[in-house]
Design a protein around this motif. Structure first.
Motif, PDB file in Angstrom:
ATOM      1  N   TRP A  47      -4.035   5.365   4.239  1.00 49.64           N
ATOM      2  CA  TRP A  47      -4.742   6.393   3.027  1.00 49.64           C
ATOM      3  C   TRP A  47      -5.752   7.459   3.905  1.00 49.64           C
ATOM      4  CZ3 TRP A  47      -3.853   8.444  -0.850  1.00 49.64           C
ATOM      5  CH2 TRP A  47      -4.681   9.075  -1.925  1.00 49.64           C
ATOM      6  N   THR A  91       0.798  -1.227   0.086  1.00 55.25           N
ATOM      7  CA  THR A  91      -0.072   0.083   0.070  1.00 55.25           C
ATOM      8  C   THR A  91       0.941   1.245   0.025  1.00 55.25           C
ATOM      9  OG1 THR A  91      -1.801  -1.349   1.342  1.00 55.25           O
ATOM     10  CG2 THR A  91      -2.095   1.227   1.159  1.00 55.25           C
ATOM     11  N   ASP A 116      -9.180   1.272   8.179  1.00 58.80           N
ATOM     12  CA  ASP A 116      -8.233   1.904   7.270  1.00 58.80           C
ATOM     13  C   ASP A 116      -7.563   2.907   7.991  1.00 58.80           C
ATOM     14  OD1 ASP A 116      -6.494   2.436   5.110  1.00 58.80           O
ATOM     15  OD2 ASP A 116      -8.207   3.062   3.846  1.00 58.80           O
ATOM     16  N   VAL A 175       0.911   5.245  -2.142  1.00 57.04           N
ATOM     17  CA  VAL A 175       0.193   6.509  -1.512  1.00 57.04           C
ATOM     18  C   VAL A 175       0.757   7.665  -2.247  1.00 57.04           C
ATOM     19  CG1 VAL A 175       0.426   7.795   0.604  1.00 57.04           C
ATOM     20  CG2 VAL A 175       0.213   5.399   0.766  1.00 57.04           C
TER      21      VAL A 175
END
Length: 289
Positions: free
Chosen positions: A216, A124, A213, A128
């Protein structure tokens, strides 16, 4: 001539396996139970006697202080908006894409599906910076669009639903076509009812992923106004110390435990209510047609 059936002996439970599972369950639940019980203790008692709990000292002071010092309400609101919007996109688009990969034959199908699966291997953190630059160019930083749209249809959801839809017999689809049903009608009226367990499992996983989450949202929504629940929880100590002059370590710890307990409740309720559907969905997703 009749024969008497022989009563089959039921297999005896494996004591060792049950004992191991019991120990594992206690080990997993102990920190959760401790955090919830400690949130109802006076702040000083949490430090002096961290493992004990006296019902006579039960108090809601940590919760009252936390609600005064921390904008947890706005965190829940932002998380709820993102959860509804992003979850709806995932639950609608992922099965449609999976249906195309599972039941249609077209040039480059395997290549495209392989490219989708390759995105699962990308950490991830690698995505970003490019995503943040894209949000900046679109003017979406600190907006709901930035929190909702990126990753709303991820590769895992497509892969999961493809495995489930692949088990649906092609004869059902052909029969619907013979009856004059359109392609989207086949998906909605034939495929969706047949894959409800898989959809339920995907729904639970989607809710948990969006709710938990952090990476993000903390990048895409740097303002406190757009902070989701997990971002709010990550800055609790600073908020408590900044909003209450002279707040000591015990006060901060008590309010942190109170906030964490409140944040834990929705997921516990979700899992308890949808446990059966989640297990059925896991089994449905493990079948390949």
């Amino acid at each position: 001539m009749t024969t008497l059936g022989v009563r089959q002996r039921k297999p005896r439970p494996l004591l060792g396996s049950h004992a191991f599972l019991l120990v594992l369950t206690v080990a997993l639940l102990a920190p959760v139970v401790w955090a919830i019980l400690s949130s109802f203790k006076p702040a000083g008692e949490i430090i002096r006697n961290p493992l004990g709990f006296d019902p006579a000292t039960f108090t809601l002071a940590n919760f009252r202080g936390m609600f005064q010092d921390v904008p947890i309400g706005s965190g829940f609101l932002n998380t709820g908006i993102v959860l509804v919007a992003k979850g709806a996109i995932t639950m609608f688009c992922a099965p449609l894409a999976a249906y195309a990969f599972a039941k249609y034959r077209f040039a480059g199908r395997n290549l495209i599906f392989g490219a989708v699966l390759l995105t699962l291997m990308l950490p991830t953190i690698v995505l970003v910076i490019p995503l943040l630059l894209e949000m900046k160019e679109l003017g979406w930083v600190n907006t709901y669009q930035a929190l909702i749209l990126p990753g709303s249809v991820d590769a895992f959801a497509i892969f999961w639903m493809r495995q489930v839809i692949a088990a649906v017999p092609d004869e059902l689809l052909d029969a619907a076509r013979v009856d004059g049903c359109g392609e989207f009608g086949i998906f909605w009226r034939v495929v969706v009812p047949a894959i409800r367990p898989g959809l339920a499992g995907l729904g639970v996983l989607t809710i948990m992923n969006i709710y938990n989450d952090f990476v993000w949202p903390v990048v895409a929504a740097s303002s406190s106004r757009m902070a989701t629940l997990q971002v709010v929880l990550s800055t609790l100590a600073q908020n408590i110390s900044g909003n209450r002059v002279g707040a000591d370590y015990a006060t901060v710890t008590g309010e942190l435990l109170a906030a964490a307990s409140i944040a834990l409740v929705p997921l516990l309720i979700l899992f308890i209510v949808l446990q059966k559907h989640f297990i059925n969905g896991i089994l449905a997703g493990s079948v390949k047609g």
